[in-house]
Design an enzyme around this catalytic site. Structure first.
Site, PDB file in Angstrom:
ATOM      1  N   ALA A 120       0.869  -1.178   0.000  1.00 48.36           N
ATOM      2  CA  ALA A 120       0.000   0.000   0.000  1.00 48.36           C
ATOM      3  C   ALA A 120       0.906   1.228   0.000  1.00 48.36           C
ATOM      4  O   ALA A 120       2.071   1.153   0.405  1.00 48.36           O
ATOM      5  CB  ALA A 120      -0.887  -0.016   1.235  1.00 48.36           C
TER       6      ALA A 120
ATOM      7  N   GLY B 142       0.641  -5.014   0.902  1.00 55.41           N
ATOM      8  CA  GLY B 142      -0.589  -5.067   0.101  1.00 55.41           C
ATOM      9  C   GLY B 142      -0.383  -5.756  -1.247  1.00 55.41           C
ATOM     10  O   GLY B 142      -1.334  -6.265  -1.835  1.00 55.41           O
TER      11      GLY B 142
ATOM     12  N   GLU C  33       4.908  -5.156   7.046  1.00 51.14           N
ATOM     13  CA  GLU C  33       4.193  -4.068   7.740  1.00 51.14           C
ATOM     14  C   GLU C  33       4.708  -3.834   9.156  1.00 51.14           C
ATOM     15  O   GLU C  33       4.704  -2.707   9.650  1.00 51.14           O
ATOM     16  CB  GLU C  33       2.682  -4.379   7.799  1.00 51.14           C
TER      17      GLU C  33
ATOM     18  N   GLU D 185      -0.692  -9.376  -0.542  1.00 48.55           N
ATOM     19  CA  GLU D 185      -2.124  -9.609  -0.279  1.00 48.55           C
ATOM     20  C   GLU D 185      -2.908  -9.651  -1.600  1.00 48.55           C
ATOM     21  O   GLU D 185      -3.811 -10.467  -1.780  1.00 48.55           O
ATOM     22  CB  GLU D 185      -2.654  -8.524   0.672  1.00 48.55           C
TER      23      GLU D 185
HETATM   24  N1  CO8 Z   1       4.546   3.182  -0.872  1.00 50.45           N
HETATM   25  C1  CO8 Z   1       4.907   4.371  -1.422  1.00 50.45           C
HETATM   26  N2  CO8 Z   1       6.020   4.503  -2.193  1.00 50.45           N
HETATM   27  C2  CO8 Z   1       6.784   3.412  -2.381  1.00 50.45           C
HETATM   28  C3  CO8 Z   1       6.458   2.155  -1.819  1.00 50.45           C
HETATM   29  C4  CO8 Z   1       5.276   2.067  -1.042  1.00 50.45           C
HETATM   30  N3  CO8 Z   1       4.868   0.906  -0.497  1.00 50.45           N
HETATM   31  N4  CO8 Z   1       7.415   1.270  -2.168  1.00 50.45           N
HETATM   32  C5  CO8 Z   1       8.304   1.953  -2.935  1.00 50.45           C
HETATM   33  N5  CO8 Z   1       7.920   3.231  -3.057  1.00 50.45           N
HETATM   34  C6  CO8 Z   1       8.600   4.316  -3.792  1.00 50.45           C
HETATM   35  C7  CO8 Z   1       9.852   4.793  -3.060  1.00 50.45           C
HETATM   36  O1  CO8 Z   1       9.507   5.715  -2.054  1.00 50.45           O
HETATM   37  C8  CO8 Z   1      10.644   5.400  -4.206  1.00 50.45           C
HETATM   38  O2  CO8 Z   1      10.110   6.663  -4.490  1.00 50.45           O
HETATM   39  P1  CO8 Z   1      11.105   7.917  -4.795  1.00 50.45           P
HETATM   40  O3  CO8 Z   1      11.820   7.516  -6.052  1.00 50.45           O
HETATM   41  O4  CO8 Z   1      10.166   9.063  -4.979  1.00 50.45           O
HETATM   42  O5  CO8 Z   1      12.010   8.021  -3.623  1.00 50.45           O
HETATM   43  C9  CO8 Z   1      10.299   4.491  -5.389  1.00 50.45           C
HETATM   44  O6  CO8 Z   1       9.096   3.816  -5.044  1.00 50.45           O
HETATM   45  C10 CO8 Z   1      11.353   3.424  -5.652  1.00 50.45           C
HETATM   46  O7  CO8 Z   1      11.577   2.721  -4.455  1.00 50.45           O
HETATM   47  P2  CO8 Z   1      13.033   2.486  -3.810  1.00 50.45           P
HETATM   48  O8  CO8 Z   1      13.959   3.591  -4.209  1.00 50.45           O
HETATM   49  O9  CO8 Z   1      12.871   2.229  -2.360  1.00 50.45           O
HETATM   50  O10 CO8 Z   1      13.457   1.146  -4.604  1.00 50.45           O
HETATM   51  P3  CO8 Z   1      14.464   0.041  -4.109  1.00 50.45           P
HETATM   52  O11 CO8 Z   1      14.678  -0.868  -5.281  1.00 50.45           O
HETATM   53  O12 CO8 Z   1      15.665   0.641  -3.473  1.00 50.45           O
HETATM   54  O13 CO8 Z   1      13.706  -0.772  -2.950  1.00 50.45           O
HETATM   55  C11 CO8 Z   1      11.796  -1.902  -2.008  1.00 50.45           C
HETATM   56  C12 CO8 Z   1      12.581  -1.516  -3.289  1.00 50.45           C
HETATM   57  C13 CO8 Z   1      12.660  -2.877  -1.182  1.00 50.45           C
HETATM   58  C14 CO8 Z   1      10.527  -2.593  -2.462  1.00 50.45           C
HETATM   59  C15 CO8 Z   1      11.503  -0.641  -1.175  1.00 50.45           C
HETATM   60  O14 CO8 Z   1      10.939   0.353  -2.027  1.00 50.45           O
HETATM   61  C16 CO8 Z   1      10.536  -0.867  -0.048  1.00 50.45           C
HETATM   62  O15 CO8 Z   1      10.932  -1.409   0.983  1.00 50.45           O
HETATM   63  N6  CO8 Z   1       9.261  -0.479  -0.200  1.00 50.45           N
HETATM   64  C17 CO8 Z   1       8.255  -0.564   0.831  1.00 50.45           C
HETATM   65  C18 CO8 Z   1       7.787  -1.992   1.024  1.00 50.45           C
HETATM   66  C19 CO8 Z   1       6.769  -2.056   2.143  1.00 50.45           C
HETATM   67  O16 CO8 Z   1       7.065  -1.790   3.291  1.00 50.45           O
HETATM   68  N7  CO8 Z   1       5.529  -2.441   1.790  1.00 50.45           N
HETATM   69  C20 CO8 Z   1       4.456  -2.538   2.729  1.00 50.45           C
HETATM   70  C21 CO8 Z   1       3.674  -1.269   2.760  1.00 50.45           C
HETATM   71  S1  CO8 Z   1       2.433  -1.253   3.980  1.00 50.45           S
HETATM   72  C22 CO8 Z   1       1.204  -2.189   3.317  1.00 50.45           C
HETATM   73  O17 CO8 Z   1       1.294  -2.681   2.229  1.00 50.45           O
HETATM   74  C23 CO8 Z   1       0.019  -2.361   4.166  1.00 50.45           C
HETATM   75  C24 CO8 Z   1      -1.108  -3.047   3.366  1.00 50.45           C
HETATM   76  C25 CO8 Z   1      -2.400  -2.897   4.082  1.00 50.45           C
HETATM   77  C26 CO8 Z   1      -2.845  -1.482   4.099  1.00 50.45           C
HETATM   78  C27 CO8 Z   1      -4.140  -1.327   4.766  1.00 50.45           C
HETATM   79  C28 CO8 Z   1      -4.574   0.093   4.660  1.00 50.45           C
HETATM   80  C29 CO8 Z   1      -5.505   0.494   5.628  1.00 50.45           C
END
Ligand code: CO8
Length: 259
Positions: free
Chosen positions: A65, A110, A133, A113
């Site tokens: 998400a 997400g 998460e 999921e």
């Molecule tokens: N949300 C928003 N932006 C994101 C997300 C995300 N989940 N994942 C990546 N991005 C963005 C980064 O911020 C970055 O943006 P910018 O270029 O503007 O800085 C761009 O995408 C590229 O990402 P990275 O530079 O981080 O790329 P890497 O190759 O270095 O890393 C990863 C890739 C390992 C996937 C890393 O981006 C990461 O850890 N992402 C987050 C993963 C995460 O924690 N996901 C879980 C999110 S919480 C969730 O899903 C809850 C679901 C239920 C929600 C219920 C709602 C009520």
């Protein structure tokens, strides 16, 4: 209908649906989720589509998400967001056509999921899975605490969710999350090949098989087999049953019309 955050191609009964927000690794904000709900609803209603492959554009399937969008939310706002997510995942179970997840890269939070809400998962050798998460001070909120434990068992789901570990595709296959692994170059072609095989079957029997498995999964065996018996009987209301059995007797391939 036109979508802003998903791409759609339809060919020979198979829809390829791509989540397309590559600058944020296809993370699910509300606009993406609303587009996905609309796309699945449209595909369900489209008689030219018999099977769906869901994938992501670029290096991610879906990286979760949208953290940026969620960060300032109040509990009431986040509950609404979670409800939209649940609406999407639940609606995918109600689509009367098989949905194959073709996980091309990160399927985190997400994103995992979303993959688990599909009927089964194929993945590329570059795919990564996880429910990270816990590292953000939250828990899975789009059904992960429920679907993951049903998929791999409670104890294994707890280990993944409590540690927030990101796992590779081999481990995901050993755990039973992934059905088959393909090279990154072959993933979409192979998923479409299986989807085309599925698309050649009768639409009603596919729909009844999906609903009998899904509706029977969480009930006791007696209720489940009752659902199966009634679904089986319903097949005989349909021309595909006559065609399938006649084709067998006449030693030819069936030509299902799904009328
Ligand atoms: N949300 C928003 N932006 C994101 C997300 C995300 N989940 N994942 C990546 N991005 C963005 C980064 O911020 C970055 O943006 P910018 O270029 O503007 O800085 C761009 O995408 C590229 O990402 P990275 O530079 O981080 O790329 P890497 O190759 O270095 O890393 C990863 C890739 C390992 C996937 C890393 O981006 C990461 O850890 N992402 C987050 C993963 C995460 O924690 N996901 C879980 C999110 S919480 C969730 O899903 C809850 C679901 C239920 C929600 C219920 C709602 C009520």
């Amino acid at each position: 209908m036109a979508y802003e955050n998903v791409l759609l191609e339809i060919e020979e009964g198979v829809a390829l649906l791509k989540v397309s927000r590559p600058t944020a690794l296809n993370s699910l904000n509300q606009a993406v989720i609303i587009d996905l709900i609309a796309a699945f609803s449209d595909l369900d209603a489209d008689d030219s589509v018999q099977a769906i492959v869901l994938t992501g554009e670029g290096k991610a399937f879906v990286a979760g998400a949208d953290i940026k969008e969620m960060l300032p939310m109040s509990p009431a706002e986040v509950r609404k967001f979670s409800t939209i997510g649940h609406t999407l995942m639940d609606s995918m179970g109600k689509v009367g056509k098989p949905i194959i997840a073709a996980v091309n890269g990160f399927a985190l939070g997400g994103g995992m999921e979303l993959a688990m809400a599909c009927d089964f998962i194929f993945a590329s050798d570059k795919a990564k899975f996880g429910q990270p998460e816990i590292n953000l001070g939250i828990i899975p909120g789009f059904g992960g605490t429920q679907r993951l434990s049903r998929l791999i068992g409670k104890a294994r789901a707890k280990e993944l969710i409590f540690t927030g570990a990101v796992i590779g595709v081999q481990e995901a296959k050993e755990l039973g999350i992934v059905n088959k692994i393909f090279s990154a170059e072959e993933l979409i072609a192979e998923a479409k090949k299986v989807a085309k095989t599925i698309a050649s079957k009768g639409a009603l029997s596919l729909r009844l098989a999906k609903s009998a498995i899904d509706c029977g999964y969480d009930v006791d065996l007696k209720t489940g087999t009752t659902i199966e018996r009634d679904s089986f009987a319903l097949c005989f209301s349909h021309e595909d049953q006559k065609e399938g059995m006649n084709a067998f007797m006449e030693k030819r391939k069936p030509a299902f019309t799904s009328k």
